[in-house]
Design an enzyme around this catalytic site. Structure first.
Site, PDB file in Angstrom:
ATOM      1  N   HIS A  83       0.813  -1.215   0.000  1.00  0.00           N
ATOM      2  CA  HIS A  83       0.000   0.000   0.000  1.00  0.00           C
ATOM      3  C   HIS A  83       0.847   1.268   0.000  1.00  0.00           C
ATOM      4  CE1 HIS A  83       0.080  -0.200   4.559  1.00  0.00           C
ATOM      5  NE2 HIS A  83       0.095   1.098   4.423  1.00  0.00           N
ATOM      6  N   ASP A 219       1.041  -7.743   2.152  1.00  0.00           N
ATOM      7  CA  ASP A 219       1.207  -6.303   1.944  1.00  0.00           C
ATOM      8  C   ASP A 219       2.683  -5.896   1.811  1.00  0.00           C
ATOM      9  OD1 ASP A 219       0.812  -3.594   1.785  1.00  0.00           O
ATOM     10  OD2 ASP A 219      -0.571  -3.485   3.471  1.00  0.00           O
ATOM     11  N   SER A 640       3.973   1.970   8.510  1.00  0.00           N
ATOM     12  CA  SER A 640       3.749   1.033   7.423  1.00  0.00           C
ATOM     13  C   SER A 640       5.055   0.754   6.722  1.00  0.00           C
ATOM     14  CB  SER A 640       2.775   1.611   6.408  1.00  0.00           C
ATOM     15  OG  SER A 640       1.497   1.290   6.795  1.00  0.00           O
TER      16      SER A 640
HETATM   17  N1  ARG Z   1      -4.636   0.385   7.527  1.00  0.00           N
HETATM   18  C1  ARG Z   1      -3.345   0.336   6.947  1.00  0.00           C
HETATM   19  C2  ARG Z   1      -2.680   1.710   7.039  1.00  0.00           C
HETATM   20  O1  ARG Z   1      -3.158   2.534   7.754  1.00  0.00           O
HETATM   21  C3  ARG Z   1      -3.380  -0.197   5.553  1.00  0.00           C
HETATM   22  C4  ARG Z   1      -3.992   0.709   4.562  1.00  0.00           C
HETATM   23  C5  ARG Z   1      -4.119   0.136   3.203  1.00  0.00           C
HETATM   24  N2  ARG Z   1      -5.233   0.791   2.565  1.00  0.00           N
HETATM   25  C6  ARG Z   1      -6.463   0.256   2.464  1.00  0.00           C
HETATM   26  N3  ARG Z   1      -7.481   1.023   2.181  1.00  0.00           N
HETATM   27  N4  ARG Z   1      -6.642  -1.020   2.622  1.00  0.00           N
HETATM   28  O2  ARG Z   1      -2.041   2.255   6.187  1.00  0.00           O
HETATM   29  N1  GLU Z   2      -1.161   1.134   7.636  1.00  0.00           N
HETATM   30  C1  GLU Z   2      -0.519   2.161   8.400  1.00  0.00           C
HETATM   31  C2  GLU Z   2       0.453   3.017   7.615  1.00  0.00           C
HETATM   32  O1  GLU Z   2       0.270   3.260   6.453  1.00  0.00           O
HETATM   33  C3  GLU Z   2       0.117   1.539   9.567  1.00  0.00           C
HETATM   34  C4  GLU Z   2      -0.942   1.113  10.434  1.00  0.00           C
HETATM   35  C5  GLU Z   2      -1.133   2.036  11.578  1.00  0.00           C
HETATM   36  O2  GLU Z   2      -1.670   3.135  11.410  1.00  0.00           O
HETATM   37  O3  GLU Z   2      -0.707   1.595  12.629  1.00  0.00           O
HETATM   38  O4  GLU Z   2       1.380   3.567   8.137  1.00  0.00           O
END
Ligand code: ARG
Ligand code: GLU
Length: 706
Positions: A83, A219, A640
């Protein structure tokens, strides 16, 4: 530890040394190292961060502007999340070669994809420069004077700092400007995409699974950093050579067990661990619900359109992902804060804090009025914060054309013909007039309906009150030159400015955007800014008091600087009668796909490998294929792509998310439920080797099996 109320102490009492709140500055790790070692870490503070010798930090980069990456080979091979590479993957995708859908693997260096605009930044050194930055400020009275002096000091420190030409120096405030650190960095701009799995793997579970455990997302993505012949940063050039890092992370494939030590080393973006109760209240009862309800509208429209056309799917994929990501997190955040009874908990903590303040006359004189200052302020802030959030979500980040308006309204920017045109091109490459028209108008209506008239321009009110408002709006959008790529470019190419004056500046949508922006500046921003300054200065004093109370043994909020978080591999009790295991396997992918849910699909080839159990050297001892695991590290957005490092300093996972029940950890950390989610390195290696057939890349890496 943070200042803990009795309430909290009882909450935490049953917890052993296995979950640890905090994101620590690597330079100051001496304070943490004993605890880390007690939790299982076998290295020393110098192995993590050292200026004179290679250390773990030399294998970590800030990836782009908001993710982390790590080096895994002596030839500049770097991994981060899928991502984090999403925009690069999207920009290399077309209907003919849809690598978003199909994935991509360079089978030799010349197949690596050049990704202009991408960059990675290494940290060379950190220094505490607090005294220098604050010098000459103690006698200054007004906040404005202090700010000016601090800015001047920072300017002179950075410009006089001795460094190499290819290095950068910056100074960042910590602890609400109570402390300042200087960072020497090196930024490499020739980074090439080596590979990424198909989205059905790299984004498996999509939004259904995002922020959730159990998780099965592959991922990750891979890049290579290129340098000039001296191994220094350089702009892209075909004859650049693979960068040779001072350190890269060996990958441990021995397997993961519950309670194993873990450390996450990366670039957390923002936390708000020391908020005053009124801000927590406003966040969970006003800010998050507002932002969720606005994004509901946008996501609904985008989702419908993206399901109808593959072309639009590619165009809007990254925008959709960004919009939905925070939208979902805010929902989890509200739930988590409610469960922790966050406002009351904060008030308890504040009561104890005030007792500490009042127990000493000097302290009482210094800090006694902190909270009455806050209380008065938040009453004034709330309505403005409301209007601000609406403006940001409905207008500023609303449709695709407002950013074009903002670029074009500035004469200086218009005269910068090349960059303006490239911005227009980029916007329209990912644009569909029907979709964006629907988004823009729906959000304009939401803005008008929910924001009090006093913050809106009369022209918007008149337009919306018109009998045929819908028709008029529709026409205004459809006829606007802002939605016409060629006409815009023509008007910018005419450097006399006549075309612009004649066409764009008189355009009704351009005018409407202008009026909304102006009303925002005059009626919201102008009143909000001084209140914010005031808020900042009270927080600064509050933070100074907390540092004093805790003898500096607290961590600074995340600010996109390199930090260390540590914990253990660990399951958790998600809700009554539900305990989550710490790891997931490929079996879970098969199970999820079998449900037939839209967000769960898998490539045939992966299914075949599963049935043949063709897992190479990467399987668990029981023959299953590991996919993801969770651990108790305190992480946030920006982490991330961060490496999850084991007790020996080897790589075992790539961090990519947090568990649903712990998404409030930016504001309040709950050791019992906050878990970070990581991709198991063995799944990555299996995919590269068996699925993608790019095993030659693994030859570059150093695999460890104990
Ligand atoms: N939640 C993760 C982060 O904050 C993964 C995001 C990937 N994006 C999504 N819409 N699935 O970045
Ligand atoms: N998916 C998140 C990022 O892009 C990390 C997850 C979180 O927020 O802890 O950094």
């Amino acid at each position: 530890m943070r200042f803990l109320s009795l309430f909290f102490i009882t909450l935490f009492i049953s917890l052993s040394l296995s979950a640890k709140e905090g994101m620590w500055i690597p330079l100051l790790l001496n304070k943490n190292i004993a605890e880390m070692q007690a939790m299982g870490f076998k290295l020393n503070a110098n192995d993590v961060y050292d200026v004179n010798n290679a250390s773990l930090k030399d294998a970590i980069v800030l990836f782009g502007t908001g993710c982390t990456g790590e080096l895994i080979s002596p030839n500049g091979l770097l991994i981060t999340n899928h991502h984090c590479a999403f925009s690069d993957i999207q920009s290399h995708s077309s209907l003919d070669r849809n690598i978003l859908k199909d994935g991509y693997w360079a089978m030799s260096p010349d197949e690596e994809l050049v990704t202009p605009g991408q960059k990675v930044t290494f940290l060379v050194r950190i220094e505490d420069v607090t005294h220098k930055v604050l010098s000459g400020t103690s006698d200054l009275k007004s906040i404005a004077e202090i700010k000016r002096k601090v800015a001047a000091n920072i300017d002179s420190i950075t410009s006089n700092y001795e460094k190499e030409d290819f290095q950068d120096v910056s100074i960042k405030p910590f602890f609400q400007e109570n402390q300042y650190f200087l960072f020497v960095t090196e930024t490499f701009k020739d980074v090439r995409l080596v590979g990424a799995p198909p989205s059905s793997i790299g984004k498996f579970g999509k939004d259904t699974d995002n922020w959730m455990w159990p998780r099965h997302t592959g991922d990750f993505s891979m890049y290579r950093i290129y340098a000039n012949k001296n191994n220094e940063p350089a702009e892209y050039a075909p004859d650049n050579v693979p960068y040779q890092p001072k350190h890269f992370l060996p990958i441990d494939i021995s397997g993961i067990e519950e309670n194993d030590f873990t450390m996450v080393f990366g670039y957390p973006g923002t936390t708000m661990s020391y908020l005053y109760s009124a801000e927590v209240d406003m966040t969970m009862h006003q800010r998050d619900p507002n932002r969720i309800s606005i994004r509901d509208i946008k996501l609904y429209i985008l989702d419908k359109a993206m399901k109808a056309s593959e072309e639009d799917f590619i165009k809007y994929a990254a925008k959709y992902a960004t919009t939905s990501n925070a939208w979902k997190k805010w929902q989890g955040e509200i739930k988590g804060l409610e469960r922790l009874n966050a406002v009351e908990t904060k008030k308890e903590e504040e009561k104890e804090f005030m007792n500490w303040v009042q127990s000493d006359a000097d302290r009482a004189a210094k800090y006694g009025n902190l909270f009455s200052g806050f209380d008065a302020l938040y009453t004034q802030i709330e309505p403005l914060q409301n209007a601000y959030d609406y403006y940001v979500e409905c207008i500023y980040r609303g449709g695709d054309l407002f950013p074009i308006y903002r670029t074009l309204k500035s004469k200086r920017q218009r005269q910068n013909v090349e960059s303006t045109i490239s911005f227009i091109q980029e916007t329209f490459d990912d644009y569909n007039k029907t979709i964006d028209g629907e988004v823009t108008l729906a959000l304009l209506k939401k803005y008008y309906n929910d924001v009090p008239d006093q913050y809106l321009p009369q022209s918007l009110i008149d337009l919306m009150k018109h009998k045929k408002a819908d028709k008029k709006l529709e026409k205004l959008y459809q006829k606007s030159i802002l939605s016409d790529r060629e006409a815009l470019i023509k008007s910018i190419n005419d450097t006399s400015g006549k075309q612009f004056e004649k066409k764009v500046a008189k355009d009704q949508l351009f005018e409407l955007f202008g009026a909304i922006e102006q009303a925002y500046y005059a009626n919201v921003s102008a009143a909000f800014a001084p209140l914010r300054n005031k808020k900042d200065s009270i927080y600064k004093l509050y933070m100074a008091a907390l540092l004093e109370q805790n003898e500096h043994n607290i961590y600074p909020d995340a600010n996109l600087t390199l930090r260390v978080a540590y914990g253990n591999v660990k399951g958790y009790e998600a809700k009554d009668a539900v305990y989550y295991h710490y790891s997931s396997t490929l079996d879970g992918i098969i199970e999820k796909v079998a449900t037939g849910t839209y967000d769960y699909t898998m490539p045939e080839k992966l299914r075949e490998l599963y049935y043949k159990k063709d897992f190479g050297d990467y399987a668990n001892a029981d023959g299953t294929m590991p996919v993801c695991f969770i651990a108790s590290n305190h992480t946030t957005g920006g982490n991330s792509g961060s490496p999850v490092i084991d007790a020996d300093g080897n790589l075992i996972g790539i961090n990519f998310d947090r568990c649903w029940e712990g998404t409030m950890s930016d504001i309040m950390f709950d050791p019992a439920k906050c878990r970070n989610i990581a991709l198991d390195m063995r799944y990555m290696l299996f995919l590269i080797d068996k699925f993608a057939g790019a095993g030659y890349l693994i030859d570059e890496m150093e695999l460890v099996k104990q």
